[in-house]
Motif scaffolding. Structure first.
Motif, PDB file in Angstrom:
ATOM      1  N   PHE A 175     -20.367 -11.163 -60.786  1.00 54.46           N
ATOM      2  CA  PHE A 175     -19.033 -11.719 -60.641  1.00 54.46           C
ATOM      3  C   PHE A 175     -18.256 -10.896 -61.686  1.00 54.46           C
ATOM      4  N   GLN A 176     -17.901  -9.687 -61.614  1.00 50.44           N
ATOM      5  CA  GLN A 176     -17.739  -8.629 -62.592  1.00 50.44           C
ATOM      6  C   GLN A 176     -16.520  -8.740 -63.489  1.00 50.44           C
ATOM      7  N   GLN A 177     -16.286  -8.886 -64.600  1.00 46.93           N
ATOM      8  CA  GLN A 177     -15.010  -8.839 -65.300  1.00 46.93           C
ATOM      9  C   GLN A 177     -15.222  -8.366 -66.706  1.00 46.93           C
ATOM     10  N   SER A 178     -16.226  -8.423 -67.295  1.00 48.75           N
ATOM     11  CA  SER A 178     -16.420  -7.976 -68.647  1.00 48.75           C
ATOM     12  C   SER A 178     -17.903  -7.997 -68.813  1.00 48.75           C
ATOM     13  N   GLY A 179     -18.614  -7.062 -68.335  1.00 43.26           N
ATOM     14  CA  GLY A 179     -20.013  -7.343 -68.210  1.00 43.26           C
ATOM     15  C   GLY A 179     -20.967  -6.377 -68.814  1.00 43.26           C
ATOM     16  N   PHE A 180     -20.543  -5.500 -69.730  1.00 42.98           N
ATOM     17  CA  PHE A 180     -21.513  -4.528 -70.207  1.00 42.98           C
ATOM     18  C   PHE A 180     -22.645  -5.186 -70.973  1.00 42.98           C
ATOM     19  N   TRP A 181     -22.428  -6.385 -71.550  1.00 42.43           N
ATOM     20  CA  TRP A 181     -23.521  -7.056 -72.244  1.00 42.43           C
ATOM     21  C   TRP A 181     -24.681  -7.339 -71.308  1.00 42.43           C
ATOM     22  N   CYS A 182     -24.386  -7.589 -70.060  1.00 45.84           N
ATOM     23  CA  CYS A 182     -25.443  -7.967 -69.126  1.00 45.84           C
ATOM     24  C   CYS A 182     -26.503  -6.890 -69.030  1.00 45.84           C
ATOM     25  N   ASP A 183     -26.063  -5.652 -68.933  1.00 44.39           N
ATOM     26  CA  ASP A 183     -27.003  -4.582 -68.677  1.00 44.39           C
ATOM     27  C   ASP A 183     -27.649  -4.041 -69.936  1.00 44.39           C
ATOM     28  N   PHE A 184     -27.041  -4.279 -71.083  1.00 46.03           N
ATOM     29  CA  PHE A 184     -27.546  -3.631 -72.275  1.00 46.03           C
ATOM     30  C   PHE A 184     -28.041  -4.609 -73.335  1.00 46.03           C
ATOM     31  N   LYS A 185     -27.170  -5.431 -73.875  1.00 41.77           N
ATOM     32  CA  LYS A 185     -27.621  -6.311 -74.945  1.00 41.77           C
ATOM     33  C   LYS A 185     -28.638  -7.320 -74.447  1.00 41.77           C
ATOM     34  N   CYS A 186     -28.509  -7.776 -73.228  1.00 36.93           N
ATOM     35  CA  CYS A 186     -29.405  -8.808 -72.701  1.00 36.93           C
ATOM     36  C   CYS A 186     -30.343  -8.234 -71.651  1.00 36.93           C
ATOM     37  N   ALA A 187     -30.786  -7.026 -71.851  1.00 36.49           N
ATOM     38  CA  ALA A 187     -31.513  -6.331 -70.796  1.00 36.49           C
ATOM     39  C   ALA A 187     -32.895  -6.919 -70.523  1.00 36.49           C
ATOM     40  N   HIS A 188     -33.505  -7.555 -71.506  1.00 32.96           N
ATOM     41  CA  HIS A 188     -34.894  -7.979 -71.321  1.00 32.96           C
ATOM     42  C   HIS A 188     -34.986  -9.471 -71.060  1.00 32.96           C
ATOM     43  N   GLY A 189     -35.607  -9.808 -69.944  1.00 34.86           N
ATOM     44  CA  GLY A 189     -35.827 -11.197 -69.603  1.00 34.86           C
ATOM     45  C   GLY A 189     -34.701 -11.814 -68.801  1.00 34.86           C
ATOM     46  N   TRP A 190     -33.609 -11.099 -68.640  1.00 38.19           N
ATOM     47  CA  TRP A 190     -32.485 -11.620 -67.858  1.00 38.19           C
ATOM     48  C   TRP A 190     -32.381 -10.870 -66.545  1.00 38.19           C
ATOM     49  N   LYS A 191     -31.838 -11.526 -65.540  1.00 40.39           N
ATOM     50  CA  LYS A 191     -31.633 -10.924 -64.231  1.00 40.39           C
ATOM     51  C   LYS A 191     -30.168 -11.080 -63.867  1.00 40.39           C
ATOM     52  N   LEU A 192     -29.680 -10.187 -63.041  1.00 38.34           N
ATOM     53  CA  LEU A 192     -28.220 -10.108 -62.847  1.00 38.34           C
ATOM     54  C   LEU A 192     -27.763 -10.462 -61.441  1.00 38.34           C
ATOM     55  N   LEU A 193     -26.708 -11.319 -61.368  1.00 35.01           N
ATOM     56  CA  LEU A 193     -25.986 -11.674 -60.137  1.00 35.01           C
ATOM     57  C   LEU A 193     -24.562 -11.055 -60.223  1.00 35.01           C
ATOM     58  N   SER A 194     -23.477 -11.310 -59.220  1.00 39.69           N
ATOM     59  CA  SER A 194     -22.046 -10.937 -59.448  1.00 39.69           C
ATOM     60  C   SER A 194     -20.970 -11.422 -58.461  1.00 39.69           C
ATOM     61  N   GLU A 195     -19.747 -11.720 -58.971  1.00 36.69           N
ATOM     62  CA  GLU A 195     -18.605 -12.153 -58.133  1.00 36.69           C
ATOM     63  C   GLU A 195     -17.317 -12.008 -58.932  1.00 36.69           C
ATOM     64  N   ASP A 196     -16.228 -11.641 -58.283  1.00 33.46           N
ATOM     65  CA  ASP A 196     -14.905 -11.633 -58.897  1.00 33.46           C
ATOM     66  C   ASP A 196     -14.880 -10.956 -60.263  1.00 33.46           C
ATOM     67  N   ASP A 197     -15.518  -9.834 -60.414  1.00 33.28           N
ATOM     68  CA  ASP A 197     -15.478  -9.097 -61.667  1.00 33.28           C
ATOM     69  C   ASP A 197     -16.056  -9.840 -62.869  1.00 33.28           C
ATOM     70  N   VAL A 198     -17.039 -10.667 -62.667  1.00 35.58           N
ATOM     71  CA  VAL A 198     -17.714 -11.321 -63.792  1.00 35.58           C
ATOM     72  C   VAL A 198     -19.225 -11.195 -63.590  1.00 35.58           C
ATOM     73  N   ASN A 199     -19.918 -10.654 -64.566  1.00 30.79           N
ATOM     74  CA  ASN A 199     -21.373 -10.551 -64.486  1.00 30.79           C
ATOM     75  C   ASN A 199     -22.011 -11.858 -64.932  1.00 30.79           C
ATOM     76  N   VAL A 200     -22.996 -12.300 -64.190  1.00 28.98           N
ATOM     77  CA  VAL A 200     -23.728 -13.528 -64.514  1.00 28.98           C
ATOM     78  C   VAL A 200     -25.212 -13.198 -64.563  1.00 28.98           C
ATOM     79  N   LEU A 201     -25.836 -13.477 -65.718  1.00 26.49           N
ATOM     80  CA  LEU A 201     -27.274 -13.284 -65.836  1.00 26.49           C
ATOM     81  C   LEU A 201     -27.977 -14.611 -65.700  1.00 26.49           C
ATOM     82  N   TYR A 202     -29.250 -14.554 -65.326  1.00 27.73           N
ATOM     83  CA  TYR A 202     -30.037 -15.779 -65.354  1.00 27.73           C
ATOM     84  C   TYR A 202     -31.462 -15.455 -65.775  1.00 27.73           C
ATOM     85  N   ARG A 203     -32.029 -16.390 -66.499  1.00 29.81           N
ATOM     86  CA  ARG A 203     -33.405 -16.241 -66.995  1.00 29.81           C
ATOM     87  C   ARG A 203     -34.229 -17.391 -66.472  1.00 29.81           C
TER      88      ARG A 203
END
Length: 347
Positions: free
Chosen positions: A6-34
């Protein structure tokens, strides 16, 4: 890692929280889930880093905005998701203002008839220092404490050199190993935990993987050395909005040459050239309390002349009746790691 975008400010999703989290998306906002096991049940928590952004960020309507956002994405989250955790991008200039806002959350939630809680555990550090990069290098230097400018020039004068390392470079594996040895030294000296080596390799390789994207996020390892001996290192993240100092370490040798200062100054200059708007030192104690165990870190980061920023930390929107059990488990884990283990280790 999984994500929904859900994309709007999401670089943390791919980098800072890279381990153990999985990624979804809508409307420019990244959503991770563990996903994890809570007793016999498999559950998940979702996480939205620094998003969504709303027009009036300090409005009382912000909480209702993230509540409505949660309702909109719930059907797309894994079954048995307990809550959506937000690190909301509300900036306060003082701890007093921030704490007053956090204290007001239960009242605001009741008034708006929404179910929102301040999380016991913050995923991103709520307190930081930002150095504005819309000034000349001379202006940035002049805003630093005089001792910091002196230390940078001292390191330069004594031939401390800094190299920027990226995944794919011929010396990448050797440089990564050198960084990790320095980090192990820092961890032992300061009593901190570190990730396995593979975590940092994966982080740097992800920075290389998206280098063809229009919104390129650059991950760099900087290493300061003297006469062939590596002395200090940091890992940074640059994007068009901000540069972030993620990890830092130093050895025990030649600390008098001030390698940590010139490494940071090199990264700040590169971030400015990259086009980032600010350099985020990413995490300080909330105040300049001399008795705080991380007071030395506060002094080091604040000396570079940025402004302090205080955010509310993580806020949960529960979506399951099992959420309260998860809160109890988090409370126990926080006590175990922050109090029990430190007491055993004599810290």
């Amino acid at each position: 890692m999984k994500s929904t975008h859900f994309q709007q400010s999401g670089f943390w999703c791919d980098f800072k929280c890279a381990h153990g989290w999985k990624l979804l998306s809508e409307d420019d906002v990244n959503v991770l889930y563990r996903q994890f096991a809570l007793g016999p049940m498999h559950s998940s928590i979702a996480y939205v880093p620094m998003a969504p952004v709303v027009q009036n960020q300090n409005s009382d309507q912000y909480l209702s905005a993230i509540y409505e956002f949660t309702k909109r994405i719930t059907s797309k989250l894994p079954k048995n998701t307990l809550c959506v955790r937000f690190d909301i991008p509300l900036d306060f200039s003082t701890v007093t203002e921030r704490d007053a806002y956090v204290d007001s959350i239960p009242v605001k939630a009741r008034a708006q008839r929404i179910f929102i809680h301040k999380s016991l555990v913050d995923i991103q550090p709520p307190d930081s220092i930002f150095v504005a990069l819309d000034k000349s290098e001379e202006e940035i230097l002049s805003a630093m404490k005089s001792k910091w400018r002196y230390n940078i020039r001292y390191a330069e004068k004594h031939n401390v050199v800094v190299r920027a390392v990226h995944a794919g470079d011929p010396s990448f594996e050797a440089d990564l190993q050198s960084f990790y040895e320095l980090y192990k030294t820092t961890a032992k000296r300061d009593g901190i935990g570190i990730h396995p080596l593979e975590y940092y390799r994966d982080l740097l390789e992800k920075g290389r993987a998206n280098s063809d994207d229009a919104d390129f996020t650059k991950i760099t390892l900087y290493i300061g050395s003297h006469e062939g001996e590596d002395l200090a290192a940091i890992i940074t993240l640059f994007n068009k909005d901000e540069a972030v100092y993620l990890y830092g370490c130093s050895g025990n040798n030649k600390r008098n040459l001030m390698p940590a200062y010139i490494v940071q100054w090199t990264a700040i200059k590169d971030a400015k050239q990259f086009g980032s708007k600010i350099y985020d030192f990413y995490g300080i104690p909330p105040t300049a309390d001399e008795n705080h165990p991380m007071h030395g870190l506060y002094l080091f980061k604040s000396g570079f002349g940025g402004k302090e920023v205080h955010r509310p930390g993580s806020i949960d929107v529960p979506i399951s009746s099992m959420y309260s059990f998860y809160v109890c488990a988090e409370r126990f884990r926080a006590w175990y790691h922050k109090i029990f283990l430190k007491k055993i280790r004599g810290r």
